[in-house]
Write an enzyme that holds these catalytic residues in place. Structure first.
Site, PDB file in Angstrom:
ATOM      1  N   CYS A 273       0.950  -1.454  -0.086  1.00 10.09           N
ATOM      2  CA  CYS A 273      -0.169  -0.130   0.206  1.00 10.09           C
ATOM      3  C   CYS A 273       0.840   1.718   0.047  1.00 10.09           C
ATOM      4  CB  CYS A 273      -1.012  -0.465   1.756  1.00 10.09           C
ATOM      5  SG  CYS A 273      -2.056   1.330   0.900  1.00 10.09           S
TER       6      CYS A 273
ATOM      7  N   CYS B   3      -0.650   3.988   1.510  1.00  9.79           N
ATOM      8  CA  CYS B   3      -0.495   3.919   3.833  1.00  9.79           C
ATOM      9  C   CYS B   3       1.283   4.024   3.889  1.00  9.79           C
ATOM     10  CB  CYS B   3      -0.820   2.663   3.898  1.00  9.79           C
ATOM     11  SG  CYS B   3      -2.665   1.670   3.018  1.00  9.79           S
ATOM     12  N   ASP B   4       1.937   3.739   3.315  1.00 12.79           N
ATOM     13  CA  ASP B   4       3.650   3.749   3.711  1.00 12.79           C
ATOM     14  C   ASP B   4       4.140   4.400   2.831  1.00 12.79           C
ATOM     15  OD1 ASP B   4       2.820   1.723   5.333  1.00 12.79           O
ATOM     16  OD2 ASP B   4       3.079   0.384   3.833  1.00 12.79           O
TER      17      ASP B   4
END
Ligand code: NDP
Length: 325
Positions: free
Chosen positions: A149, A152-153
């Site tokens: 992701c 997300c990261d």
């Protein structure tokens, strides 16, 4: 935490929430505040407690946390909030579901303990597909530069101003590549063939981005590094030759698998195995069976969206339960 499960002894639950990610926890919170005394089957192995949030590090795009929050902490906070209002939690997996007349039996754990209930909200989520080549495993570079992701990261310092690779050729790969182009020095999209599943608009957008380079007919063979990812080994599918690329990160964008195996043949699923909804965003083909989060949504897949869906599912379930009485 969690309740010891016995065979049902005539007890019929109002609503069983399957899953404990943002959609499940929010659904349980709304049910509990409405005095529906919900039971949440939080997951254990197949559907890990807390859902996909627990596979990421810092979550910076969930409103209310200006400095970001650890994914597992956010997921556990949501479960705790639902528990504080009376949600009972069982840390096991749902293995099966029987659909009766205005009633359901949820089968839980290896021993298939039975829970009888008037309604069910399925929030079992989806699992991001991963490649398991050398260097990508949990004890290797997973979450040390290998992720599923970018959104997300991707903004973490380890990816800043370094080249990164995105594996896949669909809209997710394009979107993640465009997202990573804000942080990384270069972004390499690695597609295993010369055909792209991505929509032409997304593909064009990626092609126009000066930081993005698209490679075709290449497959990932190995991820190497020291403490974090430093390079990848790739194989050209047309002549089997190998090449090496220096990258600080690898993102898999090779699709998600909704956790709906236990529903196959019981309710209508879409071709991508997501639950098909009717009438509202949470109602399924079976009255009393509702769904929310990534198990129904293959497009947005964000924690905040799943939480909103969970709220809607609880409202639909509460109205349904009240209509039975
Ligand atoms: P897709 O299924 O569309 O694409 C998956 C990609 O991963 C394909 O290129 C596929 O290659 C590749 N792939 C699958 N397995 C492997 C493997 N083992 N090794 C290497 N490559 C592999 O998934 P997406 O997540 O991209 O998209 C899902 C849905 O979400 C789509 O409907 C999409 O349109 C939507 N979406 C929309 C966005 C937007 O509009 N902004 C953003 C993101 C997603 P192959 O083709 O060879 O099978």
């Amino acid at each position: 935490m969690g309740e010891k499960l016995k065979k049902s002894e005539g007890k019929i639950e109002n609503c069983v929430v399957i899953g404990s990610g943002p959609s499940g926890s929010t659904a349980a919170l709304y049910l509990a505040r409405a005095k529906m005394n919900p039971l949440m089957i939080a997951g254990f192995k197949e559907g890990a407690r807390g859902g996909q949030l627990t596979t990421t590090t810092i979550v910076e795009n969930f409103p209310g946390f200006p400095q970001g929050i650890d994914g597992t902490e956010l997921a556990e906070n949501m479960i705790a909030q639902a528990e504080n209002f009376g949600t009972r939690v069982i840390n096991k997996d749902v293995v099966d579901l029987s659909i009766g007349d205005e009633s359901f039996i949820v089968y839980v754990g290896k021993k298939r303990d039975e829970i009888h209930t008037k309604s069910v909200i399925v929030c079992s989520g989806a699992i991001a597909n991963r490649l398991y080549v050398p260097g990508t495993h949990d004890e290797e570079f997973w979450q040390k530069g290998v992720s599923t992701c970018a959104i997300c990261d991707g903004s973490l310092p380890m990816f800043r101003d370094k080249p990164v690779a995105i594996i896949g050729g669909g809209d997710s790969a394009m979107e993640e590549a465009i997202y990573m182009s804000r942080y990384s020095s270069e972004v390499y999209i690695i597609n295993r063939s010369n055909r792209f599943r991505a929509s032409s608009i997304m593909l064009e957008r990626a092609k126009k981005n000066k930081k993005i380079k698209i490679f075709e007919n290449l497959v990932l063979e190995e991820v190497k590094g020291n403490k974090t990812v430093e390079r990848i080994i790739l194989k050209k599918t047309i002549n089997n030759t190998k090449e090496e690329m220096n990258v600080g990160g690898v993102f898999f964008a090779i699709g998600h698998t909704p956790s709906t195996k236990f529903l196959e043949g019981k309710i209508e699923l879409l071709h991508n195995k997501c639950i098909k909804t009717t009438e509202t965003i949470t109602k399924t083909s079976v009255p009393g069976l509702f769904c929310a989060g990534d198990v129904v949504d293959a497009v947005y897949r964000q924690a905040i969206k799943a939480a909103g869906d969970g709220c809607a599912a609880a409202i639909d379930a509460i109205r349904y339960i009240e209509s039975l009485d």
